[in-house]
Design a protein around this motif. Structure first.
Motif, PDB file in Angstrom:
ATOM      1  N   THR A  26       0.849  -1.207   0.000  1.00  0.00           N
ATOM      2  CA  THR A  26       0.000   0.000   0.000  1.00  0.00           C
ATOM      3  C   THR A  26       0.880   1.251   0.000  1.00  0.00           C
ATOM      4  O   THR A  26       0.667   2.180  -0.777  1.00  0.00           O
ATOM      5  CB  THR A  26      -0.922   0.004   1.242  1.00  0.00           C
ATOM      6  OG1 THR A  26      -1.559  -1.260   1.331  1.00  0.00           O
ATOM      7  CG2 THR A  26      -1.960   1.117   1.159  1.00  0.00           C
ATOM      8  N   ALA A  27       1.880   1.253   0.886  1.00  0.00           N
ATOM      9  CA  ALA A  27       2.774   2.415   0.990  1.00  0.00           C
ATOM     10  C   ALA A  27       3.556   2.612  -0.305  1.00  0.00           C
ATOM     11  O   ALA A  27       3.691   3.737  -0.805  1.00  0.00           O
ATOM     12  CB  ALA A  27       3.728   2.228   2.151  1.00  0.00           C
ATOM     13  N   ALA A  28       4.046   1.495  -0.879  1.00  0.00           N
ATOM     14  CA  ALA A  28       4.853   1.594  -2.109  1.00  0.00           C
ATOM     15  C   ALA A  28       4.016   2.109  -3.267  1.00  0.00           C
ATOM     16  O   ALA A  28       4.449   2.984  -4.027  1.00  0.00           O
ATOM     17  CB  ALA A  28       5.442   0.236  -2.454  1.00  0.00           C
ATOM     18  N   PHE A  29       2.770   1.587  -3.376  1.00  0.00           N
ATOM     19  CA  PHE A  29       1.904   2.051  -4.476  1.00  0.00           C
ATOM     20  C   PHE A  29       1.547   3.533  -4.313  1.00  0.00           C
ATOM     21  O   PHE A  29       1.514   4.292  -5.274  1.00  0.00           O
ATOM     22  CB  PHE A  29       0.630   1.204  -4.548  1.00  0.00           C
ATOM     23  CG  PHE A  29       0.841  -0.076  -5.319  1.00  0.00           C
ATOM     24  CD1 PHE A  29       1.234  -0.046  -6.657  1.00  0.00           C
ATOM     25  CD2 PHE A  29       0.656  -1.316  -4.721  1.00  0.00           C
ATOM     26  CE1 PHE A  29       1.444  -1.230  -7.363  1.00  0.00           C
ATOM     27  CE2 PHE A  29       0.869  -2.493  -5.421  1.00  0.00           C
ATOM     28  CZ  PHE A  29       1.262  -2.450  -6.747  1.00  0.00           C
ATOM     29  N   SER A  30       1.288   3.932  -3.050  1.00  0.00           N
ATOM     30  CA  SER A  30       0.952   5.346  -2.802  1.00  0.00           C
ATOM     31  C   SER A  30       2.140   6.228  -3.177  1.00  0.00           C
ATOM     32  O   SER A  30       1.984   7.264  -3.830  1.00  0.00           O
ATOM     33  CB  SER A  30       0.619   5.585  -1.330  1.00  0.00           C
ATOM     34  OG  SER A  30      -0.396   4.710  -0.958  1.00  0.00           O
ATOM     35  N   ALA A  31       3.337   5.790  -2.767  1.00  0.00           N
ATOM     36  CA  ALA A  31       4.541   6.573  -3.071  1.00  0.00           C
ATOM     37  C   ALA A  31       4.759   6.661  -4.570  1.00  0.00           C
ATOM     38  O   ALA A  31       5.069   7.733  -5.108  1.00  0.00           O
ATOM     39  CB  ALA A  31       5.749   5.938  -2.402  1.00  0.00           C
ATOM     40  N   ALA A  32       4.536   5.528  -5.246  1.00  0.00           N
ATOM     41  CA  ALA A  32       4.707   5.526  -6.702  1.00  0.00           C
ATOM     42  C   ALA A  32       3.708   6.483  -7.354  1.00  0.00           C
ATOM     43  O   ALA A  32       4.042   7.214  -8.289  1.00  0.00           O
ATOM     44  CB  ALA A  32       4.512   4.117  -7.241  1.00  0.00           C
ATOM     45  N   GLY A  33       2.476   6.486  -6.812  1.00  0.00           N
ATOM     46  CA  GLY A  33       1.433   7.387  -7.337  1.00  0.00           C
ATOM     47  C   GLY A  33       1.820   8.829  -7.153  1.00  0.00           C
ATOM     48  O   GLY A  33       1.680   9.653  -8.069  1.00  0.00           O
ATOM     49  N   VAL A  34       2.345   9.156  -5.966  1.00  0.00           N
ATOM     50  CA  VAL A  34       2.745  10.541  -5.674  1.00  0.00           C
ATOM     51  C   VAL A  34       3.885  10.961  -6.599  1.00  0.00           C
ATOM     52  O   VAL A  34       3.870  12.057  -7.175  1.00  0.00           O
ATOM     53  CB  VAL A  34       3.162  10.678  -4.186  1.00  0.00           C
ATOM     54  CG1 VAL A  34       3.903  11.980  -3.955  1.00  0.00           C
ATOM     55  CG2 VAL A  34       1.947  10.609  -3.292  1.00  0.00           C
ATOM     56  N   ILE A  35       4.854  10.073  -6.773  1.00  0.00           N
ATOM     57  CA  ILE A  35       6.002  10.393  -7.627  1.00  0.00           C
ATOM     58  C   ILE A  35       5.549  10.581  -9.079  1.00  0.00           C
ATOM     59  O   ILE A  35       5.933  11.532  -9.764  1.00  0.00           O
ATOM     60  CB  ILE A  35       7.101   9.317  -7.504  1.00  0.00           C
ATOM     61  CG1 ILE A  35       7.751   9.433  -6.112  1.00  0.00           C
ATOM     62  CG2 ILE A  35       8.170   9.472  -8.586  1.00  0.00           C
ATOM     63  CD1 ILE A  35       8.602   8.277  -5.707  1.00  0.00           C
ATOM     64  N   SER A  36       4.656   9.687  -9.528  1.00  0.00           N
ATOM     65  CA  SER A  36       4.154   9.788 -10.902  1.00  0.00           C
ATOM     66  C   SER A  36       3.373  11.091 -11.091  1.00  0.00           C
ATOM     67  O   SER A  36       3.516  11.794 -12.093  1.00  0.00           O
ATOM     68  CB  SER A  36       3.269   8.581 -11.189  1.00  0.00           C
ATOM     69  OG  SER A  36       2.388   8.858 -12.205  1.00  0.00           O
ATOM     70  N   PHE A  37       2.542  11.432 -10.083  1.00  0.00           N
ATOM     71  CA  PHE A  37       1.766  12.678 -10.136  1.00  0.00           C
ATOM     72  C   PHE A  37       2.706  13.881 -10.180  1.00  0.00           C
ATOM     73  O   PHE A  37       2.524  14.816 -10.959  1.00  0.00           O
ATOM     74  CB  PHE A  37       0.854  12.756  -8.905  1.00  0.00           C
ATOM     75  CG  PHE A  37      -0.023  13.967  -8.871  1.00  0.00           C
ATOM     76  CD1 PHE A  37      -1.045  14.132  -9.798  1.00  0.00           C
ATOM     77  CD2 PHE A  37       0.160  14.955  -7.913  1.00  0.00           C
ATOM     78  CE1 PHE A  37      -1.857  15.251  -9.767  1.00  0.00           C
ATOM     79  CE2 PHE A  37      -0.647  16.080  -7.875  1.00  0.00           C
ATOM     80  CZ  PHE A  37      -1.653  16.223  -8.807  1.00  0.00           C
ATOM     81  N   GLY A  38       3.745  13.807  -9.354  1.00  0.00           N
ATOM     82  CA  GLY A  38       4.738  14.879  -9.319  1.00  0.00           C
ATOM     83  C   GLY A  38       5.463  15.006 -10.644  1.00  0.00           C
ATOM     84  O   GLY A  38       5.683  16.112 -11.146  1.00  0.00           O
ATOM     85  N   HIS A  39       5.773  13.877 -11.234  1.00  0.00           N
ATOM     86  CA  HIS A  39       6.473  13.874 -12.517  1.00  0.00           C
ATOM     87  C   HIS A  39       5.594  14.519 -13.597  1.00  0.00           C
ATOM     88  O   HIS A  39       6.063  15.319 -14.404  1.00  0.00           O
ATOM     89  CB  HIS A  39       6.842  12.443 -12.901  1.00  0.00           C
ATOM     90  CG  HIS A  39       7.568  12.354 -14.205  1.00  0.00           C
ATOM     91  ND1 HIS A  39       8.845  12.825 -14.360  1.00  0.00           N
ATOM     92  CD2 HIS A  39       7.177  11.892 -15.419  1.00  0.00           C
ATOM     93  CE1 HIS A  39       9.218  12.648 -15.607  1.00  0.00           C
ATOM     94  NE2 HIS A  39       8.220  12.085 -16.272  1.00  0.00           N
ATOM     95  N   ARG A  40       4.294  14.137 -13.561  1.00  0.00           N
ATOM     96  CA  ARG A  40       3.352  14.735 -14.528  1.00  0.00           C
ATOM     97  C   ARG A  40       3.289  16.240 -14.350  1.00  0.00           C
ATOM     98  O   ARG A  40       3.276  17.009 -15.298  1.00  0.00           O
ATOM     99  CB  ARG A  40       1.960  14.127 -14.336  1.00  0.00           C
ATOM    100  CG  ARG A  40       1.710  12.881 -15.180  1.00  0.00           C
ATOM    101  CD  ARG A  40       0.235  12.709 -15.494  1.00  0.00           C
ATOM    102  NE  ARG A  40      -0.633  12.755 -14.334  1.00  0.00           N
ATOM    103  CZ  ARG A  40      -0.947  11.708 -13.575  1.00  0.00           C
ATOM    104  NH1 ARG A  40      -0.459  10.528 -13.844  1.00  0.00           N
ATOM    105  NH2 ARG A  40      -1.749  11.840 -12.545  1.00  0.00           N
ATOM    106  N   GLY A  41       3.262  16.646 -13.050  1.00  0.00           N
ATOM    107  CA  GLY A  41       3.210  18.082 -12.744  1.00  0.00           C
ATOM    108  C   GLY A  41       4.442  18.807 -13.255  1.00  0.00           C
ATOM    109  O   GLY A  41       4.350  19.876 -13.842  1.00  0.00           O
ATOM    110  N   THR A  42       5.589  18.201 -13.067  1.00  0.00           N
ATOM    111  CA  THR A  42       6.841  18.803 -13.529  1.00  0.00           C
ATOM    112  C   THR A  42       6.828  18.935 -15.050  1.00  0.00           C
ATOM    113  O   THR A  42       7.244  19.941 -15.613  1.00  0.00           O
ATOM    114  CB  THR A  42       8.044  17.939 -13.093  1.00  0.00           C
ATOM    115  OG1 THR A  42       7.903  17.673 -11.707  1.00  0.00           O
ATOM    116  CG2 THR A  42       9.362  18.633 -13.325  1.00  0.00           C
ATOM    117  N   ASN A  43       6.300  17.900 -15.689  1.00  0.00           N
ATOM    118  CA  ASN A  43       6.202  17.899 -17.148  1.00  0.00           C
ATOM    119  C   ASN A  43       5.281  19.023 -17.635  1.00  0.00           C
ATOM    120  O   ASN A  43       5.590  19.739 -18.587  1.00  0.00           O
ATOM    121  CB  ASN A  43       5.629  16.547 -17.587  1.00  0.00           C
ATOM    122  CG  ASN A  43       6.382  16.004 -18.771  1.00  0.00           C
ATOM    123  OD1 ASN A  43       7.369  16.600 -19.197  1.00  0.00           O
ATOM    124  ND2 ASN A  43       5.925  14.901 -19.307  1.00  0.00           N
TER     125      ASN A  43
END
Lengths: 185, 174
Positions: A26-43
């Motif tokens: 659960t923690a790993a998936f949430s972290a991956a989601g946050v990182i992916s969201f952040g990456h999209r935001g940076t893009n």
């Protein structure tokens, strides 16, 4: 008598391992989601920054163009206001202009802007006391204002809008305006 | 316990990361405001320059008359009294900034006029004004026209100042 009892309570049960694994997942998936969201935001931010650079570039190119050229585009279009979605001379416009890895919709609108100069004055004549070098002898008169529009237009309003396209999200369009006056004729 | 600690650290890292890029979006909006203000002001300077080019005689005479009136007001005995004083100084008429004249393309338009002509659309400009100056370097026979545009965007307290300077050879003393 005590030894077997202790052995029964020591170690980790399968249920505990599964629970721990579930929490970790659960923690790993949430972290991956946050990182992916952040990456999209940076893009998105990167594309917004690039969109603004394109906006400045196109406006500078329009500003450097002679008034007569801009006016001729409207004359060719047979209108006083026209949105251009295809390139004009060396100014690249389009619905999907590719710059490096990203695509942008770059449009420009040209409009013959009506302007009025309504508080004009002129020297009043006849004035027997008039002496060109002596302001104390000058007499001023109000004169009719002038409006420049349509065929007599002296100012063209340029609106450029840039929107990143082809991304995963609907991104913000950036636009700015400037005015080009007829300083050549 | 170990799992919870790792999960907490990951969460903290994620929050910090989110915070860092959410700040950069605000910077982007400020940059856009700046770009919009720069190009709008440049456009107003172009219109102001067109006004000078269209009415050079009115501009130069009105400016010279303003200098004359200043010298007169300062008690300069070398200048004569005017044979007639205009109700509104000609230079104020040229700039368009005088009492009872709320509508001027170089100095703010009322909302109704702005909507009708679409002058500032799609920008949100609160107000703008234009100043003209004529500076002389008599020793070098050079004159300088300065056009200053002051601009305030809607919802902002800062007033941006944009200065354009043009120089030319000067053939007469002001």
């Amino acid at each position: 008598m005590i030894k077997p009892l202790l052995r029964r309570h020591s170690g980790i049960s399968l249920v505990e391992i599964m629970l721990a694994f579930l929490i970790l997942c659960t923690a790993a998936f949430s972290a991956a989601g946050v990182i992916s969201f952040g990456h999209r935001g940076t893009n998105v931010d990167f594309r917004q920054g690039e969109a603004m650079q394109i906006l400045v570039d196109r406006l500078n190119k329009f500003s450097a163009m002679p008034f007569a050229n801009l006016n001729s585009f409207l004359t060719s279009a047979g209108t006083n206001e026209q949105k251009f979605t295809d390139s004009l001379e060396d100014i690249v416009l389009g619905d999907s202009v590719k710059i490096d890895k990203h695509s942008y919709r770059i449009h420009a609108t040209l409009k013959r802007q009506e302007i009025t100069f309504d508080s004009l004055m002129e020297l009043k004549f006849p004035n027997p006391a008039y002496h060109p070098a002596s302001p104390s002898t000058w007499l001023f008169n109000d004169r009719a204002g002038e409006t420049f529009s349509d065929a007599t237009a002296a100012v063209i309003k340029v609106t450029v809008s840039v929107k990143p396209v082809g991304g995963l999200t609907d991104e913000r369009e950036v636009s700015a305006i400037t005015f080009i006056a007829d300083l050549e004729s | 316990m170990v799992v919870l600690s790792i999960a907490s650290i990951l969460l903290l890292l994620g929050v910090a990361y989110l915070k860092s890029f959410s700040q950069s979006t605000v910077t982007g909006k400020l940059q856009l405001d700046q770009i919009q203000a720069d190009f709008f002001a440049k456009g107003i300077q172009n219109i102001a320059l067109y006004k000078i080019k269209r009415y050079p005689d009115f501009f130069l005479r009105a400016y010279r008359y303003m200098i004359y009136q200043k010298r007169l007001a300062a008690g300069d005995t070398a200048v004569d009294s005017p044979i007639e004083t205009p109700t509104i100084p000609p230079f104020e008429k040229f700039t368009g900034i005088y009492a009872g004249h709320p509508r001027d393309i170089l100095n703010h338009l009322p909302d109704s006029d702005d909507k009708q002509t679409g002058f500032t659309e799609p920008l949100k400009i609160a107000t703008w004004s234009t100043q003209f100056m004529l500076l002389s370097a008599n020793d070098f026979n050079r004159g300088f026209i300065e056009i200053v545009v002051n601009l305030q965007l809607e919802g902002k307290t800062t007033v941006g100042t944009y200065r354009m300077s043009l120089d030319a050879s000067q053939t007469a003393r002001l």
